[in-house]
Motif scaffolding. Sequence first.
Motif, PDB file in Angstrom:
ATOM      1  N   UNK A 170       5.842 -42.009  11.797  1.00  0.00           N
ATOM      2  CA  UNK A 170       4.681 -41.398  11.142  1.00  0.00           C
ATOM      3  C   UNK A 170       3.481 -41.391  12.084  1.00  0.00           C
ATOM      4  N   UNK A 171       2.747 -40.310  12.040  1.00  0.00           N
ATOM      5  CA  UNK A 171       1.575 -40.209  12.894  1.00  0.00           C
ATOM      6  C   UNK A 171       1.439 -38.773  13.345  1.00  0.00           C
ATOM      7  N   UNK A 172       0.449 -38.522  14.193  1.00  0.00           N
ATOM      8  CA  UNK A 172       0.236 -37.164  14.679  1.00  0.00           C
ATOM      9  C   UNK A 172       1.488 -36.628  15.370  1.00  0.00           C
ATOM     10  N   UNK A 173       2.165 -37.482  16.122  1.00  0.00           N
ATOM     11  CA  UNK A 173       3.351 -37.039  16.856  1.00  0.00           C
ATOM     12  C   UNK A 173       4.427 -36.471  15.958  1.00  0.00           C
ATOM     13  N   UNK A 174       4.464 -36.954  14.719  1.00  0.00           N
ATOM     14  CA  UNK A 174       5.437 -36.446  13.761  1.00  0.00           C
ATOM     15  C   UNK A 174       4.946 -35.144  13.141  1.00  0.00           C
ATOM     16  N   UNK A 175       3.684 -35.132  12.725  1.00  0.00           N
ATOM     17  CA  UNK A 175       3.158 -33.965  12.020  1.00  0.00           C
ATOM     18  C   UNK A 175       3.011 -32.745  12.924  1.00  0.00           C
ATOM     19  N   UNK A 176       2.573 -32.958  14.187  1.00  0.00           N
ATOM     20  CA  UNK A 176       2.377 -31.785  15.063  1.00  0.00           C
ATOM     21  C   UNK A 176       3.704 -31.141  15.410  1.00  0.00           C
ATOM     22  N   UNK A 177       4.787 -31.889  15.252  1.00  0.00           N
ATOM     23  CA  UNK A 177       6.099 -31.337  15.581  1.00  0.00           C
ATOM     24  C   UNK A 177       6.525 -30.295  14.568  1.00  0.00           C
ATOM     25  N   UNK A 178       5.774 -30.158  13.504  1.00  0.00           N
ATOM     26  CA  UNK A 178       6.041 -29.081  12.571  1.00  0.00           C
ATOM     27  C   UNK A 178       6.641 -29.545  11.274  1.00  0.00           C
ATOM     28  N   UNK A 179       6.414 -28.730  10.237  1.00  0.00           N
ATOM     29  CA  UNK A 179       6.992 -28.999   8.931  1.00  0.00           C
ATOM     30  C   UNK A 179       8.149 -28.045   8.727  1.00  0.00           C
ATOM     31  N   UNK A 180       9.154 -28.501   8.002  1.00  0.00           N
ATOM     32  CA  UNK A 180      10.276 -27.641   7.642  1.00  0.00           C
ATOM     33  C   UNK A 180       9.761 -26.286   7.156  1.00  0.00           C
ATOM     34  N   UNK A 181      10.353 -25.203   7.569  1.00  0.00           N
ATOM     35  CA  UNK A 181      11.545 -25.088   8.389  1.00  0.00           C
ATOM     36  C   UNK A 181      11.283 -24.930   9.892  1.00  0.00           C
ATOM     37  N   UNK A 182      10.139 -25.355  10.362  1.00  0.00           N
ATOM     38  CA  UNK A 182       9.829 -25.178  11.781  1.00  0.00           C
ATOM     39  C   UNK A 182       9.863 -26.498  12.521  1.00  0.00           C
ATOM     40  N   UNK A 183      10.144 -26.415  13.825  1.00  0.00           N
ATOM     41  CA  UNK A 183      10.067 -27.582  14.684  1.00  0.00           C
ATOM     42  C   UNK A 183       9.657 -27.113  16.070  1.00  0.00           C
ATOM     43  N   UNK A 184       9.026 -28.007  16.839  1.00  0.00           N
ATOM     44  CA  UNK A 184       8.695 -27.625  18.209  1.00  0.00           C
ATOM     45  C   UNK A 184       9.757 -28.110  19.187  1.00  0.00           C
ATOM     46  N   UNK A 185      10.703 -28.926  18.705  1.00  0.00           N
ATOM     47  CA  UNK A 185      11.570 -29.627  19.642  1.00  0.00           C
ATOM     48  C   UNK A 185      12.854 -28.871  19.950  1.00  0.00           C
ATOM     49  N   UNK A 186      13.151 -28.759  21.233  1.00  0.00           N
ATOM     50  CA  UNK A 186      14.419 -28.135  21.633  1.00  0.00           C
ATOM     51  C   UNK A 186      15.513 -29.174  21.800  1.00  0.00           C
ATOM     52  N   UNK A 187      15.160 -30.433  21.643  1.00  0.00           N
ATOM     53  CA  UNK A 187      16.164 -31.494  21.705  1.00  0.00           C
ATOM     54  C   UNK A 187      16.244 -32.124  20.315  1.00  0.00           C
ATOM     55  N   UNK A 188      17.341 -32.864  20.025  1.00  0.00           N
ATOM     56  CA  UNK A 188      17.469 -33.480  18.698  1.00  0.00           C
ATOM     57  C   UNK A 188      16.281 -34.387  18.396  1.00  0.00           C
ATOM     58  N   UNK A 189      15.800 -34.345  17.167  1.00  0.00           N
ATOM     59  CA  UNK A 189      14.528 -34.974  16.809  1.00  0.00           C
ATOM     60  C   UNK A 189      14.660 -35.540  15.402  1.00  0.00           C
ATOM     61  N   UNK A 190      14.324 -36.824  15.212  1.00  0.00           N
ATOM     62  CA  UNK A 190      14.405 -37.426  13.874  1.00  0.00           C
ATOM     63  C   UNK A 190      13.093 -38.104  13.516  1.00  0.00           C
ATOM     64  N   UNK A 191      12.627 -37.860  12.285  1.00  0.00           N
ATOM     65  CA  UNK A 191      11.424 -38.516  11.775  1.00  0.00           C
ATOM     66  C   UNK A 191      11.843 -39.784  11.051  1.00  0.00           C
ATOM     67  N   UNK A 192      11.402 -40.954  11.519  1.00  0.00           N
ATOM     68  CA  UNK A 192      11.796 -42.200  10.851  1.00  0.00           C
ATOM     69  C   UNK A 192      10.609 -42.819  10.131  1.00  0.00           C
ATOM     70  N   UNK A 193      10.839 -43.933   9.426  1.00  0.00           N
ATOM     71  CA  UNK A 193       9.747 -44.560   8.665  1.00  0.00           C
ATOM     72  C   UNK A 193       8.751 -45.210   9.623  1.00  0.00           C
ATOM     73  N   UNK A 194       7.573 -45.497   9.128  1.00  0.00           N
ATOM     74  CA  UNK A 194       6.455 -45.822   9.999  1.00  0.00           C
ATOM     75  C   UNK A 194       6.682 -46.988  10.954  1.00  0.00           C
ATOM     76  N   UNK A 195       7.149 -48.127  10.456  1.00  0.00           N
ATOM     77  CA  UNK A 195       7.189 -49.309  11.320  1.00  0.00           C
ATOM     78  C   UNK A 195       8.464 -49.478  12.115  1.00  0.00           C
ATOM     79  N   UNK A 196       9.340 -48.472  12.140  1.00  0.00           N
ATOM     80  CA  UNK A 196      10.697 -48.739  12.638  1.00  0.00           C
ATOM     81  C   UNK A 196      11.131 -47.898  13.822  1.00  0.00           C
TER      82      UNK A 196
END
Lengths: 302, 377, 184
Positions: free
Chosen positions: A50-76
């Motif tokens: 969680x953080x800017x790095x997650x949000x700027x990567x885009x919301x479904x159905x869009x993504x900026x990443x050309x490599x596999x990308x997973x959003x995980x929970x905040x502290x992990x």
Amino acid sequence: MDGGLSMAKFHAKEELIYPGSFACPGCGLMIAFRHVLKALGKNTAVITTAGCGSVVAGSYPQTISKVPFFHCSFGTAAATAAGLKAGFDMMGKGSINVLAWAGDGGTFDIGLQSLSGAAERNDDIIYVCYDNEAYMNTGVQRSSGTPLGAWTTTTPIESLENRPKKRITAIMAAHEIPYIATASVSYPDDLKKKIRKAKGIKGFRFIHILVPCPTGWLYPASDTIRIGRSAVLSRIFPLFEIIHGKEYRLSPMGAKISVNEYLISQGRFRGLSEKDISHIQEKVDEYWFELKMLAARGDGRH
Amino acid sequence: MTGNDAAAMAAKMAKPQVVAAYPITPQTSIAEKLASYVARGELNAHYIKVESETSALAACIGGSLAGARVFTATSSQGLALMHELLHWASGARLPVVIVNVNRSMAAPWSLGIDHNDSLSQRDTGCIQMYCETAQEALDNILIAFKLAEKTLMPTMICMDGFLLSHYSEPVDIPDQADVDRFLPPRKAKYKMDPKNPFTFGGGVSPTVLFGLRKRIQDDMDHALSHFQKICGQFYRYFKRRYRAVEPFDTKGKEIALITNGTLSGTARAFVEQAGKEKGVGLIKIRLFRPFPRRELTMALKGLKKAVVIDRNLSPGSGGIFSQEIRAVLYETGQKIPVISAIGGIGGVDVTIEDLDRLVQRVREGGNLTGETIWMGD
Amino acid sequence: MIEIKLSGRGGQGVVLASQILAAAFFRTGKWVQSFPSFGAERRGAPVAAFLRVDAKEITLRYGITQPDWLIIFDSNLVNNTVMDGVKPEVSVIVNWSPSTQGPKLSLRQRVFVVDATSIAEALNLRTTSFSIVNTAMVGAFAKASGLIDLDNITKAIGELAPIKKKENVAAAKEAYVKVKEVLL
């Protein structure tokens, strides 16, 4: 040197992010992310928290990443990345670079336990902390990465940040991990060199990048690179590497300047008095002296 | 002011001495407002800028042990990180007030509102209430402090994310002097004090734990009457009446819509417009833990069908309010069908037209019990 | 009950404008419900704010999809999605500079235009990226709609404008005079 790839060729390499991120104009972390991915190459998987790095990567159905990308929970971030790498290893895909990409909030604060655990086990991941010195995504609240004297919404003008910035690299050094480095978006060649170096090392690698943020630091969006540079030149954010937690190596930086230029360029420091600024200068000088001593002792074995 | 502003105002007026909060959308302006109040000297509290929500509630537990009045606020993921400590605060019988701004749980990330976050905590032994308006948020938080300290139970006030936290509306701000009289400073009977030392929370035998849990249940039963008494006191000071279950225009009606949170406001507007014509009334549930069995049963007397709108889902089972309501009716022998509707999850809007369609479906007849109507299908 | 939508870009003061309108209506004894658009917002991205105004308490709570009034801070947004799904009878106020292409709108709408950008620029109301057109737009709305008087608007601006209160009030007053209906 750097694997024989000239910087010109490097910059011409394929981008691993699509344009059109949700970042604010002048966002330091997007610049950092772009360089980091380019340096790591296509064979990379990203865990972001969680953080800017997650949000700027885009919301479904869009993504900026050309490599596999997973959003995980905040502290992990570190734990999730460690698990992903373990899975890849067991499935014969151990060559994939696993990148944990987290902000100062997810690294210094809520993610510290997970980070320390993965570092202590020497889990084989590259952890890159993009540090914009506050919880920017939720609207600029302080983190333990917020520097002394800075305004945030939880350190308002009547009660500015009164604790020094947490020394995350010193904490990481205490884990005796193979490689730690600080880097800056204003020194992209140095940044990419360090990422490529980290890529070639096994074990837990930690890169700490200062990413100026116009929205939270209160400066015109076009000044990001200039401010990043003065952070390094003033030694508020010096560039260095730590090998095995013991050997400090200073990276090439320009001649040291006073902290003034850096502090007056940002609205978040407008509450500082002359006295505050000289206190900050004193602390920066102390830290810089300490780093020089640490660098002078070499690998610490004699 | 927004719901969040009202919540921060209530927290300020209650004069907590320790506040520990970690920012999370859509709670953030509560954390920020309180930081600002403390910085400006408007609230004399120690504000701990914790590094996570687990630590936020842990710090509140600590503060409460000192005998201080404490406060925290969070949402969704943050509330989930408090889960272990909600059990802890309950078992330790500590009066912590927690405001939860409801938001959908990840994965995937969502900033919409539903009640899974707070309802996932229903078994932790905390008192739990739901608000509809900014006025209710302000008032119910003040009531929560008093109730928590009377019952020695952590008390959670739930506010719908965005629909309540970020909607701006008129709010009556009570007089601080009246608040001080309604809610005097906390007098903790058991606390950490070298002059009178106790050890808290050490290991217990099975029999002892059994007894302690029975005690909590008994105290929860009494909590309901304490709640009513405190609401009575609140009314005397502030002239606003709150109940565990609030029926609206149900007399002579056939169908009761049962809702909680802001959806109740939309349901009220619907009942005002079309309730007479369509035979629909509204029952709003404010208090969820302890579950107001008797009050709900009374509210449903004379009605032929209960349509529960759950803004939540227990996957593998169904809507949570409808399960609990069905169980109560079965116990009390009220043989009216409970029709389960699920709507608004993820922050999807539930409009007056949606309610109209739902009621239409129900009136068309057929046996809808055992089915769940997913609104918007 | 009246429903109003304000549409602009992050940084143009759309949310503050909605708060000014809310405060102005509230002063006249109306019940007001106001809220911003939700989601991850960044500078420069399209944002919206909403208001409901009524003589009695408004209890319903959900988004506004068919506003009665649509106040558009950036005429570039008009040919974007901001006009999608609005009801044909909506009344529109657009910040429109004469040098740009006219807003494409259908015959059934009432359209008002005001060059809020010029008004703001002349009063030095700007940030590094945007002209602060919000107070002008609010003044224009007061005249075009006739739903709120200028006096309450200027009082609300006095309360809520963080800086340059005098200039912001002047912007509202000037836009009040200059806004005009476009007869298609």
